[in-house]
Scaffold this motif. Structure first.
Motif, PDB file in Angstrom:
ATOM      1  N   VAL A 144       3.731   4.252  15.063  1.00 20.55           N
ATOM      2  CA  VAL A 144       5.087   4.812  15.111  1.00 20.55           C
ATOM      3  C   VAL A 144       6.012   3.858  15.870  1.00 20.55           C
ATOM      4  N   GLU A 145       7.307   4.130  15.740  1.00 18.78           N
ATOM      5  CA  GLU A 145       8.288   3.548  16.659  1.00 18.78           C
ATOM      6  C   GLU A 145       8.822   4.664  17.544  1.00 18.78           C
ATOM      7  N   ILE A 146       9.066   4.350  18.815  1.00 21.08           N
ATOM      8  CA  ILE A 146       9.624   5.357  19.728  1.00 21.08           C
ATOM      9  C   ILE A 146      10.971   4.856  20.224  1.00 21.08           C
ATOM     10  N   LYS A 204       6.875   2.328   9.496  1.00 21.67           N
ATOM     11  CA  LYS A 204       6.460   3.228  10.574  1.00 21.67           C
ATOM     12  C   LYS A 204       7.466   4.348  10.779  1.00 21.67           C
ATOM     13  N   PRO A 205       7.014   5.588  10.903  1.00 22.34           N
ATOM     14  CA  PRO A 205       7.955   6.669  11.203  1.00 22.34           C
ATOM     15  C   PRO A 205       8.506   6.548  12.626  1.00 22.34           C
ATOM     16  N   ALA A 247       1.622  10.893  11.929  1.00 20.68           N
ATOM     17  CA  ALA A 247       2.199   9.566  11.688  1.00 20.68           C
ATOM     18  C   ALA A 247       1.548   8.883  10.483  1.00 20.68           C
ATOM     19  N   GLU A 248       0.275   9.194  10.252  1.00 19.32           N
ATOM     20  CA  GLU A 248      -0.418   8.610   9.105  1.00 19.32           C
ATOM     21  C   GLU A 248      -0.300   9.485   7.868  1.00 19.32           C
ATOM     22  N   LYS A 262       0.847  -1.192   0.000  1.00 22.31           N
ATOM     23  CA  LYS A 262       0.000   0.000   0.000  1.00 22.31           C
ATOM     24  C   LYS A 262       0.880   1.238   0.000  1.00 22.31           C
ATOM     25  N   ILE A 263       0.499   2.221  -0.805  1.00 20.18           N
ATOM     26  CA  ILE A 263       1.276   3.453  -0.828  1.00 20.18           C
ATOM     27  C   ILE A 263       0.395   4.661  -0.515  1.00 20.18           C
ATOM     28  N   THR A 264       1.035   5.675   0.043  1.00 17.59           N
ATOM     29  CA  THR A 264       0.366   6.958   0.295  1.00 17.59           C
ATOM     30  C   THR A 264       1.128   8.032  -0.475  1.00 17.59           C
ATOM     31  N   LEU A 265       0.427   8.780  -1.292  1.00 19.37           N
ATOM     32  CA  LEU A 265       1.054   9.808  -2.121  1.00 19.37           C
ATOM     33  C   LEU A 265       0.555  11.184  -1.699  1.00 19.37           C
TER      34      LEU A 265
END
Lengths: 284, 284, 284, 284
Positions: free
Chosen positions: A115-117, A87-88, A269-270, A3-6
């Motif tokens: 996310v990752e923290i 994940k950012p 994040a999304e 899946k991609i987000t543009l």
């Protein structure tokens, strides 16, 4: 399925949507979300698109290169194409207030934040036990008038070492230095405990109490060099009345701060937030 | 400059957006708004698009025919293409409550509603003075158990004579007959004085008071044959507490009813609402 | 049954509530509502009490005199005792915006406001037809730089002739003169089209749009000599987003202005608002 | 200084307030908060009073006995007098959902809740790590069709051993047995994930999605034998739209559940809730 987000942002021109959606068609993408916005006054075009790649052999890298070559250059676009699975990485900056930290780490542990923290940075040791409790590495970077340069240097080294994508100030009570801001432009999220632009700066609940407002608020925004003047991501409010003391304002405000900051983190994040002219387009 | 609004609704298929936006490009339209929605579960696609026609010689009629021939048939679309300048004609049905009527006519007179109101129909004479005050023709159509058929016949004649596009029940306390509903499918807007599906039917404020709720609501929906079960357009709520009596609920509710109904009328009049599966897609 | 409303305001002291409720007992009153507030910081006590007089022969005047003599003097109280049946007289000041005027007159005609409206005063003729439509006397008092003194004199004469108790500025776009303010201290209600203290002064919707806020508001307050700095009676807000233009802000704002102003009028008319330290205690 | 909270509930009678405030005066109390409510329909009187005891030698026990003897008997009152310093003991019941648990324990650790939490009881082991993380004793009491009697027995033993004052069901997915309910009448707080009375029972978000509502809610109430029919303490709502899937409803709902449950816990712990006729009086 990949899946991609543009995300796209450029001068408004005829045919952008047709061109982009034709492109997605060409790379065997199935559009599952498309939202666009035109700022008629400034003649700027914004678009957010999510797509499933129906061909398992598709390469996100190849699509990225193709898009740059065949479309982005022609339309002079600012754009990003994200792989939804990646994940950012988010850094948390805290001082002494613990309510936002508990809330974020609770949501993180419950799997609600994409996310990752990798680390928490603080100018005080007070909240280290909470970081320990949630097993997040905690770095104490004291930050006083005299060691600003040194402190910032340490912060930046930590951020770069952990490949941090964005920073969340969870009631971090220090001014962020211009060098750090320029490294993370529109990527440092602050929570201010008032309904901006009302009551910027210190002690907003005290000012709100003094003014006799009937509603208090909280504001999450990207940090810029102008204090409390950055692009607003999210705001919310709650009612107060004459029966509420300043302490009640502070207590009710904590709930607002938690909620508003959590929403802003999720939106960022999304990849639902785009910035221009010190404002945000939030595709939610 | 001529402006058009295009609403589309069909099975989700690859390439719809590209095809439609290419079409708008072809007819020299400049897209100023585009929103789309995919119901992933039911595999249905929805789209709303606004466009300015940059060529003054463009004919909306010709575009309509062209769209049907080149696109709508292929994709098996349900669709409408509106000329933004043509205001829909709205009929008001009222009984004895006056607060929604005052509110709608006040907004109408203030130029806030993009509609024409050729007539008000009521089963009682009580509100005729308000219709007179605002210079709207008022028709008294009594509606009792014995004259239901006759009453409905009169209503339909009036509606057809005035070429009414949609009907607003401004606290009209009668059941709408199936014949009228079938003539105006998804075009009769009701305001129910509760947060549906809680408290359907009669006396919702009394039921809400008895149940001890802390929030009351109002719901605007399209009328279907199932009472208070039609597609919801808009809802809103307000807080109540133990200090509020049933009369307070009713008074606070009036404010909700006014506001929620006015919003629903605006959304419908601006062609922002699409209906399917007894639900609405509201492009706002 | 006669009903009275008692408002008290004094230095906090031991035994006030016991003394006052004993008094009500003595005059054969049945307390139906009692609310009190202590500002702990400033050591000020506030009380609002409603009572039915169970003895039909009771004289409100006699009770008033008794209260002054036996209690108010001792405790050094500021106080008012109202006969609930006497409606306050309210003057409307308007300019050219019609939405608040339509709303107030619609509510007034529907019997929702416990006031009398003997007159409307305006510096323009534009809204006279609305006054006529609702049969309220309309007075045109032009107000320019050159005739300020004369204009104010005319206003005050009209207000005194009609025994006006309080004034509502329904989007009246003129500064109120200090003389008029001092005659109607905490009795002139304004509606400001922003979430004060954010965006005071002119064009708040434009400023809110420019700042990129996610929520806009409206504020009703008593007029003081400091522009938009008076005691706040009521506020409310609504969400906006990047898709909203300044015109959308203005349209959404009209709904807020209407609602917030109507609530403030009701609170004031029902004697639920007390003012001190440029803040309000609202017993609602 | 010692502080007491007094809750009273009885048939409405003349002179209650005067009598009670005279009593407080007598025991050298300074009233810092007084709120009362009369249910005119049912003729019931409610009162909540907070007082500082200005004499350090005052005994709360002695005041309690004095009040019973001199007042409570005469007026046939239901009443409680709390020492504000004594924190109520709260048990948490959980199953598998973790978001409310994280939220409550985060607030508890941050010092926002005026309670002690001596134990967590669960029918599953899933959330034990969270209890460990926050150092709260965790008891696994399996609860199946076959061991209901045994399970309940274990629960009650644990509650009595730890002198639990009230129970919070933090998305505990089991029906509470009548025996336990009768031991903790109006002392078991549940969070239901809908805007009651809409969508009682299982899967409310799915039902809300199917109905096409524009607003979803959460409700915190005391548990009674009728499922989801107990006295409502607090409710709140959030907007949804056609773009939201059932999963979005669930995610947005989690935020509501957290917030509404936390507010209900606070209100109960601060003794601000009184119950009668299956409704609550909430003095907040």
């Amino acid at each position: 399925m990949q899946k991609i987000t543009l995300l796209i942002h450029c001068k408004d021109q005829k045919g952008i949507i047709a061109t982009v959606t034709n492109f997605i068609l060409k790379v065997e993408g199935n559009i599952t979300y498309l939202d666009q916005h035109v700022d008629m006054e400034q003649n700027v075009f914004f678009m957010r698109l999510e797509s499933e790649l129906t061909n398992p052999a598709s390469s996100v890298e190849a699509i990225r290169a193709d898009f740059q070559q065949t479309i982005a250059t022609d339309f002079n676009m600012s754009w990003d194409l994200y792989n939804k699975e990646v994940k950012p990485k988010m850094a948390l900056f805290v001082s002494k207030y613990n309510h936002c930290l508990y809330d974020i780490l609770g949501r993180y542990s419950a799997g609600e934040l994409n996310v990752e923290i990798p680390l928490i940075i603080s100018n005080h040791m007070d909240l280290k036990p909470i970081a320990d409790q949630f097993n997040i590495p905690f770095y104490h970077v004291p930050f006083t008038k005299d060691n600003k340069v040194e402190g910032e240097k340490q912060q930046i080294e930590l951020l770069q070492k952990h490949k941090i994508n964005f920073i969340v100030l969870a009631r971090y009570m220090q001014i962020i230095t211009p060098d750090l801001i320029s490294l993370y432009e529109n990527k440092i999220i602050n929570i201010h405990h008032s309904f901006l632009p009302a009551f910027p700066g210190a002690k907003p609940y005290h000012s709100a109490f003094k003014r006799g407002v009937k509603i208090i608020g909280a504001t999450s925004h990207y940090v810029t060099e102008e204090l409390d003047e950055g692009p607003i991501i999210e705001q919310d409010i709650t009612r107060v009345s004459h029966i509420n003391s300043v302490d009640d304002f502070i207590m009710k405000g904590k709930d607002l701060e938690r909620t508003v900051l959590a929403r802003a983190i999720k939106l960022h994040a999304e990849r639902k937030v785009m910035v221009y002219s010190n404002k945000t387009v939030v595709f939610s």
